[in-house]
Design a protein around this motif. Structure first.
Motif, PDB file in Angstrom:
ATOM      1  N   LEU A 167       1.224  -0.974  -0.074  1.00  0.00           N
ATOM      2  CA  LEU A 167      -0.149  -0.092   0.131  1.00  0.00           C
ATOM      3  C   LEU A 167       0.990   1.569  -0.250  1.00  0.00           C
ATOM      4  N   GLY A 168       0.786   2.517  -1.232  1.00  0.00           N
ATOM      5  CA  GLY A 168       1.108   3.246  -0.680  1.00  0.00           C
ATOM      6  C   GLY A 168       3.617   2.797  -0.773  1.00  0.00           C
ATOM      7  N   ARG A 169       3.464   3.605   0.017  1.00  0.00           N
ATOM      8  CA  ARG A 169       5.208   3.626  -0.121  1.00  0.00           C
ATOM      9  C   ARG A 169       5.354   2.671   0.746  1.00  0.00           C
ATOM     10  N   ALA A 170       4.721   1.578   1.759  1.00  0.00           N
ATOM     11  CA  ALA A 170       5.125   0.952   2.593  1.00  0.00           C
ATOM     12  C   ALA A 170       5.896  -0.083   2.773  1.00  0.00           C
TER      13      ALA A 170
ATOM     14  N   HIS B 200      -6.547   1.068  -5.607  1.00  0.00           N
ATOM     15  CA  HIS B 200      -7.129   2.216  -7.260  1.00  0.00           C
ATOM     16  C   HIS B 200      -5.579   2.468  -7.177  1.00  0.00           C
ATOM     17  N   THR B 201      -4.557   1.566  -6.852  1.00  0.00           N
ATOM     18  CA  THR B 201      -2.097   1.539  -7.893  1.00  0.00           C
ATOM     19  C   THR B 201      -2.497   0.298  -8.463  1.00  0.00           C
ATOM     20  N   SER B 202      -0.998   0.925  -8.540  1.00  0.00           N
ATOM     21  CA  SER B 202      -0.510  -1.048  -9.399  1.00  0.00           C
ATOM     22  C   SER B 202       0.401  -1.140  -8.433  1.00  0.00           C
ATOM     23  N   ASP B 203       1.256  -2.683  -8.914  1.00  0.00           N
ATOM     24  CA  ASP B 203       2.232  -2.954  -8.056  1.00  0.00           C
ATOM     25  C   ASP B 203       3.035  -4.450  -8.863  1.00  0.00           C
ATOM     26  N   SER B 204       4.308  -3.555  -8.933  1.00  0.00           N
ATOM     27  CA  SER B 204       5.416  -3.898  -9.813  1.00  0.00           C
ATOM     28  C   SER B 204       5.158  -5.643  -9.573  1.00  0.00           C
ATOM     29  N   ASN B 205       5.039  -6.562  -8.116  1.00  0.00           N
ATOM     30  CA  ASN B 205       5.448  -7.427  -7.232  1.00  0.00           C
ATOM     31  C   ASN B 205       7.075  -7.405  -7.622  1.00  0.00           C
ATOM     32  N   ALA B 206       8.174  -6.383  -7.686  1.00  0.00           N
ATOM     33  CA  ALA B 206       9.154  -6.672  -7.074  1.00  0.00           C
ATOM     34  C   ALA B 206       9.040  -7.370  -6.075  1.00  0.00           C
TER      35      ALA B 206
ATOM     36  N   TRP C 100      -3.906  -1.659  14.582  1.00  0.00           N
ATOM     37  CA  TRP C 100      -4.224  -0.101  15.272  1.00  0.00           C
ATOM     38  C   TRP C 100      -3.448   0.649  14.928  1.00  0.00           C
ATOM     39  N   ASN C 101      -4.362   1.829  14.966  1.00  0.00           N
ATOM     40  CA  ASN C 101      -3.317   2.667  15.213  1.00  0.00           C
ATOM     41  C   ASN C 101      -3.796   4.845  14.653  1.00  0.00           C
ATOM     42  N   VAL C 102      -3.535   5.523  14.942  1.00  0.00           N
ATOM     43  CA  VAL C 102      -3.931   6.766  14.624  1.00  0.00           C
ATOM     44  C   VAL C 102      -4.286   7.392  12.665  1.00  0.00           C
ATOM     45  N   TRP C 103      -5.576   7.726  12.767  1.00  0.00           N
ATOM     46  CA  TRP C 103      -5.269   7.470  10.736  1.00  0.00           C
ATOM     47  C   TRP C 103      -6.699   8.870  10.664  1.00  0.00           C
ATOM     48  N   TYR C 104      -6.214   9.756  10.379  1.00  0.00           N
ATOM     49  CA  TYR C 104      -6.880  10.924  10.085  1.00  0.00           C
ATOM     50  C   TYR C 104      -6.582  11.429   9.621  1.00  0.00           C
ATOM     51  N   HIS C 105      -4.959  12.021   9.425  1.00  0.00           N
ATOM     52  CA  HIS C 105      -4.607  13.271   8.724  1.00  0.00           C
ATOM     53  C   HIS C 105      -4.465  13.540   8.002  1.00  0.00           C
ATOM     54  N   SER C 106      -4.429  12.118   6.936  1.00  0.00           N
ATOM     55  CA  SER C 106      -3.706  12.306   5.767  1.00  0.00           C
ATOM     56  C   SER C 106      -5.665  11.845   4.700  1.00  0.00           C
ATOM     57  N   ASN C 107      -6.533  11.613   5.546  1.00  0.00           N
ATOM     58  CA  ASN C 107      -7.719  11.254   4.396  1.00  0.00           C
ATOM     59  C   ASN C 107      -7.553  12.389   3.374  1.00  0.00           C
ATOM     60  N   ALA C 108      -8.037  13.609   3.653  1.00  0.00           N
ATOM     61  CA  ALA C 108      -8.014  14.430   2.633  1.00  0.00           C
ATOM     62  C   ALA C 108      -7.663  14.951   1.115  1.00  0.00           C
ATOM     63  N   GLN C 109      -6.360  14.473   2.144  1.00  0.00           N
ATOM     64  CA  GLN C 109      -5.169  14.467   0.853  1.00  0.00           C
ATOM     65  C   GLN C 109      -5.200  12.944  -0.191  1.00  0.00           C
ATOM     66  N   ASP C 110      -5.396  12.135   0.404  1.00  0.00           N
ATOM     67  CA  ASP C 110      -5.751  10.543  -0.478  1.00  0.00           C
ATOM     68  C   ASP C 110      -7.342  10.385  -1.557  1.00  0.00           C
TER      69      ASP C 110
ATOM     70  N   GLY D  58      -4.711   7.905 -12.177  1.00  0.00           N
ATOM     71  CA  GLY D  58      -5.293   6.597 -12.676  1.00  0.00           C
ATOM     72  C   GLY D  58      -4.714   5.063 -11.855  1.00  0.00           C
ATOM     73  N   TRP D  59      -3.259   4.909 -12.029  1.00  0.00           N
ATOM     74  CA  TRP D  59      -3.002   3.546 -11.552  1.00  0.00           C
ATOM     75  C   TRP D  59      -1.516   3.781 -10.860  1.00  0.00           C
ATOM     76  N   PRO D  60      -0.978   5.013 -10.066  1.00  0.00           N
ATOM     77  CA  PRO D  60      -0.097   4.799  -9.760  1.00  0.00           C
ATOM     78  C   PRO D  60       1.296   3.539  -8.988  1.00  0.00           C
ATOM     79  N   HIS D  61       2.300   3.427  -9.323  1.00  0.00           N
ATOM     80  CA  HIS D  61       3.236   3.025  -8.638  1.00  0.00           C
ATOM     81  C   HIS D  61       4.038   3.389  -7.035  1.00  0.00           C
ATOM     82  N   ALA D  62       2.759   2.823  -5.866  1.00  0.00           N
ATOM     83  CA  ALA D  62       3.797   2.997  -5.146  1.00  0.00           C
ATOM     84  C   ALA D  62       3.782   5.039  -4.491  1.00  0.00           C
ATOM     85  N   PRO D  63       2.130   5.672  -5.087  1.00  0.00           N
ATOM     86  CA  PRO D  63       1.880   6.858  -4.568  1.00  0.00           C
ATOM     87  C   PRO D  63       2.261   7.389  -2.812  1.00  0.00           C
ATOM     88  N   ARG D  64       1.765   8.771  -2.991  1.00  0.00           N
ATOM     89  CA  ARG D  64       2.285   9.105  -1.269  1.00  0.00           C
ATOM     90  C   ARG D  64       0.492   8.272  -0.493  1.00  0.00           C
TER      91      ARG D  64
END
Ligand code: AHR
Length: 506
Positions: free
Chosen positions: A28-31, A97-103, A292-302, A311-317
């Motif tokens: 997911l994203g840049r994890a 809604h992203t793509s994954d290279s499976n590297a 479990w964690n805090v999750w809300y700061h990034s909601n709007a930008q996502d 589109g289908w970005p690879h590893a977006p923020r």
């Protein structure tokens, strides 16, 4: 404001299972990409894994990491991530809604886990796939050579079985957003058949069945009752998830949310007991709080990416919450709750570990740094091992949205008999008043304060960023002392503290 606590050596809740300090990494994203894996990074090892990130993970002493999802897993083909990299397909990830290279796939993840000294906890796709794929995946990962799947693993570079013990039977299957969402009956039956099949392969596996995605789900807690009625004899843990948010900017209500977490754990512990009693079973299923964690700061930008507008970005923020000082207090309270409920919570995973709602952030080709929440997680994971103490706490409280009389003092105590230490993690939830704390120590012999770490900040919104990585961090605390068998300390308003004592047993 005064608070008093009594800690008695004999009054314990449970031995804390080290796995409660686990974490989660999803595709997911840049994890993964530019998180743990970035072959072009100056610190990358021969496998392309970032050395700076691995170093921070090692500092956290993370015992177990759940992978590869999350919502991602519900349409994941594990076969895409094995074999020669250049032949691996790029796939669309419908969950984010992203793509994954499976590297990165299971082999690379296994190597990385070994390098950070963590166990693997793998999730199986029970959304778009079913029993047969689950069986093949487990045989590929753990099966002997001389069999089809074990030989394929050997061909792909790893003759030795990976020996993965923990397997999640799907992810959040109660959620209508989940690919392959099911009713409790549909899921319960499938999970039971999968569990039975995996046990036929290896009785010693630890299997985790999906509970509710959160305690606001309409199906909670009936979901757990039905699923456990189907699976009780075949599984070991039931998975719960909860995310915390302060959208209303109300700190008092926000910091009371671990009361809701405690009630959630209590309700499911009772549901487990109900099913256990109705089955006349001696077996104890326990809780795996594996997100479990805090999750809300990034909601709007996502919204743009999740809505498909990019589109289908690879590893977006994506889900890149930048945590603030207020979140330190929240995470401190959450971890205290897991310590206090260590009788029934045996696994918990902070979600997630790197970049995606995470304690560790990275810049591609650049630095890795500690978010504010890194610190309470670090203190609990490194020093919160031993027996959880049943503390008697007297503290003034306040009424919040989720509970009445929420104590201003949130505290947990851990006794490590082998090391001869006693550790307290404490949060002052009051925004204006100092807490005068007296902890009566009973049955511990002579006690000496050996460490006191404090986190305070004038600005609840202060955060660690690429530009200023050290805005929030712990400092050596002062003013605490052990006098006449009691630990006396002053907790400033909105503060997190860790007190460590060396004790000589009586
Ligand atoms: O951790 C982010 C997401 O939260 C996970 O993919 C999902 O399981 C949960 O809803």
């Amino acid at each position: 404001m005064k608070a008093s606590v009594t800690a008695h050596r004999e009054y314990t809740i449970s031995k804390i299972d080290a796995r409660v300090y686990g974490a989660f990494l999803e595709h997911l994203g840049r994890a993964i990409y530019t998180g743990i894996y970035e072959p072009d990074h100056p610190s990358a090892d021969a496998n392309g894994m970032r050395g700076d990130v691995a170093g921070l993970v090692r500092d956290l002493k993370v015992p177990i990491v759940r992978y590869p999802g999350g919502n991602f897993v519900s349409a994941y083909n594990w076969e895409d991530g094995v074999g020669p990299r250049e032949q691996r397909p790029t796939r669309l990830d419908l969950a984010w809604h992203t793509s994954d290279s499976n590297a990165v796939g299971v082999h690379e993840f296994a190597d990385w886990c070994r390098s950070v000294d963590a166990e693997m906890m793998l999730a199986i796709n029970l959304g778009s796939r079913g029993l047969d794929d689950a069986r093949k995946f487990v045989e590929y990962v753990n099966g002997p050579t001389g069999s089809y799947w074990g030989d394929l693993r050997k061909k792909n570079g790893h003759a030795q079985p990976f020996g993965v013990k923990h397997w999640c039977l799907g992810n959040e299957m109660d959620g209508p957003w989940q690919i392959g969402h099911k009713t409790a009956h549909e899921y319960g039956r499938l999970a039971n058949e999968v569990a039975k099949t995996l046990r036929a392969f290896d009785k010693s596996l630890e299997l985790i069945v999906c509970g509710s995605s959160n305690s606001d789900m309409k199906t909670y807690p009936e979901w757990e009752r039905v699923v456990l009625e189907h699976t009780y004899d075949a599984v070991d843990h039931i998975s719960l998830h909860m995310y915390f948010a302060n959208r209303a900017k109300n700190t008092a209500n926000y910091l009371a949310l671990n009361e809701k977490l405690d009630a959630y754990i209590g309700a499911i512990a009772s549901t487990i007991e109900f099913v256990r009693a109705s089955k006349r079973s001696r077996k104890k299923v326990t809780i795996s709080f594996d997100e479990w964690n805090v999750w809300y700061h990034s909601n709007a930008q996502d919204r743009e990416i999740l809505g498909g507008n990019k589109g289908w970005p690879h590893a977006p923020r994506l889900l890149e919450d930048i945590y603030n000082f207020e979140d330190v207090l929240q995470v401190g309270c959450i971890l205290n709750t897991f310590i206090r409920r260590s009788d029934v919570v045996k696994i918990a995973c902070i979600a997630q570990l790197v970049n995606v709602i995470a304690p560790i952030m990275t810049e591609p080709k650049g630095a890795a740094w500690r978010q504010t929440i890194f610190y309470p997680y670090y203190f609990a994971s490194v020093f919160g091992r031993g027996a959880a103490l049943q503390l008697a706490v007297k503290s003034p409280g306040y009424d919040a949205d989720v509970a009445d009389n929420v104590p201003y003092l949130d505290i947990s105590g851990v006794h490590d008999e082998e090391a001869g230490t006693l550790t307290f993690f404490a949060v002052n939830r009051h925004g204006a008043e100092t807490l005068d704390l007296a902890v009566a120590l009973q049955g511990f012999g002579n006690a000496t304060l050996i460490d006191h770490q404090a986190m305070t900040h004038a600005n609840l919104e202060a955060a660690n960023t690429l530009k200023d990585m050290h805005a929030v961090g712990p400092t050596k605390g002062s003013g605490a002392a052990v006098v006449d068998g009691a630990l006396n300390a002053k907790l400033p308003p909105y503060s997190y503290q860790m007190y460590r004592l060396s004790v000589t047993e009586t």
